[in-house]
Every structure is written in structure tokens, then in C-alpha cells.
Design a protein around this motif. Structure first.
Motif, PDB file in Angstrom:
ATOM      1  N   UNK A  24       2.347  53.629   7.308  1.00 31.16           N
ATOM      2  CA  UNK A  24       1.987  52.653   6.414  1.00 31.16           C
ATOM      3  C   UNK A  24       2.573  52.164   5.360  1.00 31.16           C
ATOM      4  N   UNK A  25       3.208  53.357   4.853  1.00 29.62           N
ATOM      5  CA  UNK A  25       4.604  53.517   3.338  1.00 29.62           C
ATOM      6  C   UNK A  25       5.796  52.448   4.203  1.00 29.62           C
ATOM      7  N   UNK A  47       8.575  45.743   5.352  1.00 24.53           N
ATOM      8  CA  UNK A  47       8.083  44.445   4.466  1.00 24.53           C
ATOM      9  C   UNK A  47       8.850  43.890   3.289  1.00 24.53           C
ATOM     10  N   UNK A  48       8.920  44.521   1.942  1.00 25.57           N
ATOM     11  CA  UNK A  48       9.882  44.407   0.778  1.00 25.57           C
ATOM     12  C   UNK A  48      11.384  44.596   0.716  1.00 25.57           C
ATOM     13  N   UNK A  49      11.802  45.461   2.303  1.00 23.00           N
ATOM     14  CA  UNK A  49      12.596  44.156   2.797  1.00 23.00           C
ATOM     15  C   UNK A  49      13.377  42.978   3.232  1.00 23.00           C
ATOM     16  N   UNK A  50      12.352  43.137   4.196  1.00 19.80           N
ATOM     17  CA  UNK A  50      12.365  41.342   4.963  1.00 19.80           C
ATOM     18  C   UNK A  50      12.017  40.269   3.476  1.00 19.80           C
ATOM     19  N   UNK A  51      10.904  40.944   2.340  1.00 21.38           N
ATOM     20  CA  UNK A  51      11.011  39.966   1.730  1.00 21.38           C
ATOM     21  C   UNK A  51      12.401  39.718   0.733  1.00 21.38           C
ATOM     22  N   UNK A  80       2.467  35.551  -1.186  1.00 22.27           N
ATOM     23  CA  UNK A  80       3.309  37.082  -0.661  1.00 22.27           C
ATOM     24  C   UNK A  80       1.648  37.752  -0.833  1.00 22.27           C
ATOM     25  N   UNK A  81       0.631  37.805  -1.962  1.00 17.27           N
ATOM     26  CA  UNK A  81       0.240  38.663  -1.245  1.00 17.27           C
ATOM     27  C   UNK A  81      -0.472  38.318   0.212  1.00 17.27           C
ATOM     28  N   UNK A  82      -0.791  37.210   0.280  1.00 22.60           N
ATOM     29  CA  UNK A  82      -1.595  36.955   1.569  1.00 22.60           C
ATOM     30  C   UNK A  82      -0.715  37.174   2.309  1.00 22.60           C
ATOM     31  N   UNK A  83       0.248  37.029   2.362  1.00 24.10           N
ATOM     32  CA  UNK A  83       1.325  37.847   3.818  1.00 24.10           C
ATOM     33  C   UNK A  83       1.983  39.277   4.072  1.00 24.10           C
TER      34      UNK A  83
END
Length: 282
Positions: free
Chosen positions: A99-100, A106-110, A141-144
Motif C-alpha cells: 500500500x505504501x 501514485x505520487x510520482x504519477x501526479x 485529487x482526493x477522489x482519484x
């Protein structure tokens, strides 16, 4: 015990949230790392306001959250750990790590996709760096992010307790590593071996794109080191570095209404990872 934890999930999460927020706020007053230039009332009222908006939208959009979905996945046999018999502790630890890693990627993708950067840059547009910065994310962003997390839960089939513990830890460490607190250098060097520290993550909030595109971890620091995105210190030092991005540098940009429309304003700028900037190449 497990059933008791899951039944009280909202209270557990709220209790940890308020406790960590208060503890870090007091620590920031007692031992600040950087001088505060903008009144707390301005930033905190709007940053906490976005938390309320985010929470309401998640509850309205998703009928179930990650912990509840993990329970359903276990009941219906969805996901890797529910398809193969695995020792409980192995499933718990691997689930936490997976999960981490998913949050890191995900952070890199954003940061890599310009359209997603438009959403994520609201987090980076804060002009100061403190505990409330760790709560400041655009509602879309929170929803995605929630949709991605639910997909990971369905695919992985993690124990529900692991998801609950991960959610609590992620929220707590996000507030910790965004805090404006002074930690002795020797202690910081030891801590950042196992957790992302404020000095480590502050680099990620530098105005320089090459520093913004580093230190993506929120909880564990290992992914940055393993995948080559680790940067130990900002080039200008922690006290002198400029926080934020080149766009949205007025105090009016810190207001809730302006934060909500930031994805629609201006260019995606030079911060996405797949772009280069003269004099500050990735």
C-alpha cells in the motif's frame, strides 16, 4: 479485537487525526524549523477548510471506503491474499509495504502527467510548510486517490486491520513530515532511515523543479532511495529555501475559493517530471 477496531474505525481515525494535529501544532510553536511569515489564521482556516470539503465529497462519492472494501474482499475471496492461504502476519506486513509503494507510485504519477499535476500543484502552492500543508489536497485529487486505493485493495485483498493501520499511519506521517519542527541533525539522520522526516520531505516542496521532483515518499523513505528519487538536502538550506511553485505566489491564492479553481488557471508549468527546464534539468 479486530471486530472492535473495525467497528470503531471512524472514531479511531478521527482521534488519531486530532491528536497528531494538536501535537505537531504545539511542537511547531515550541521548536519551529523556519520562521513563519504568513498568519496562521489565513493559512490554517483555508487549509482545514479544504479538509472538510474533501471529507464530505469522499463520503458522498464512495458508498464504501478502503477498510470496508477490505472486509468485503475477504468475504468474497477477492484479491491475492484471499486467493492464496497466507500467514496473517505475512499478509499484514506485505500489505502495509504494498500500500505504501502504491502511494509512492501514485505520487510520482501526479508529478509526471501534466493534467494530474494541475490537480496536485495545489498541494505545492502553499507558501509555507507546516502541519496543515500535509492536509491540503484538491478534492478531485482526493477522489482519484481514493479510487486508486480501492483498486489496490481489491487486487491485493489485504487484511482489513492492515488497511486501517495503514490509513492511520499515512495520515499521521503526512502531518508529521509536513510539520515546521526542528529535529537535531543526528536524530534526523537516524529517523529518515525508517520514516520520512520533515527535513527530508521539505525538499519536495522547494520552488526548484529538480527538488520538487524528489523525495516522493509520505510514510516510508525506502522507495525514494531504491528508485533513485532521493535528495538529502535542499540546495539553499532549509531556512533559506523558497517554499511553493512559481505560480500562485500571492496571499490571495491561499484562500479556499482560489485553491479550488487552481487546476483551471494557467499552464501546467515546468514541474511535471517529463519536462525539462533550462538551468534546472531533471
Amino acid at each position: 479485537m479486530t471486530d472492535l477496531l473495525l467497528a470503531n474505525e471512524p472514531l479511531i481515525r478521527l482521534g488519531f487525526f486530532l491528536g497528531i494535529l494538536l501535537a505537531m501544532a504545539l511542537w511547531e510553536v515550541a521548536a519551529p524549523r523556519r520562521r513563519r511569515e504568513i498568519p496562521r489564521l489565513l493559512r490554517w482556516s483555508n487549509n482545514l477548510g479544504i479538509v472538510i470539503v474533501d471529507t464530505l465529497l469522499v463520503r458522498l462519492t464512495f458508498p464504501i471506503v478502503a477498510v470496508a472494501l477490505a472486509v468485503i474482499a475477504e468475504e468474497r475471496g477477492w484479491g491475492l491474499f484471499n486467493a492464496f492461504e497466507t500467514h496473517a502476519w505475512v499478509a499484514f506486513i506485505v500489505s502495509m509495504l504494498a500500500l505504501d509503494l502504491a502511494i509512492y507510485l501514485q505520487h510520482v504519477m501526479f508529478h509526471a502527467v501534466p493534467a494530474l499535476w494541475r490537480l496536485h500543484r495545489m498541494h505545492h502552492a502553499d507558501l509555507e510548510f507546516d502541519v496543515t500543508t500535509g492536509l491540503r489536497f484538491h478534492p478531485v485529487e482526493i477522489l482519484l486517490s481514493m479510487a486508486i486505493k480501492l483498486a489496490v485493495v481489491v487486487a491485493l485483498g489485504p487484511p482489513a486491520v492492515a488497511v486501517l493501520v495503514f490509513e492511520v499511519l499515512l495520515n499521521a506521517t503526512a502531518m508529521f513530515n509536513h510539520s515546521n519542527v526542528r529535529i537535531p541533525a543526528g536524530i534526523d539522520r537516524i529517523l529518515r532511515l525508517v520514516v520520512v522526516t520533515p527535513d527530508m520531505h521539505r525538499v519536495h516542496h522547494s520552488i526548484h523543479p529538480s527538488e520538487t521532483n524528489s523525495n516522493f515518499g509520505f510514510n516510508l523513505p525506502w522507495w525514494d532511495r531504491l528508485l533513485g528519487t532521493y535528495r538529502p538536502q535542499p540546495r539553499e538550506g532549509h531556512e533559506a529555501m523558497t517554499i511553493g511553485i512559481e505560480q500562485f505566489r500571492t496571499r490571495r491564492d491561499l484562500w479556499l475559493d482560489r485553491m479550488l479553481i487552481q487546476p483551471l488557471i494557467g499552464r501546467a508549468s515546468n514541474y511535471p517530471i517529463n519536462r525539462e527546464r533550462n538551468g534546472d534539468k531533471q
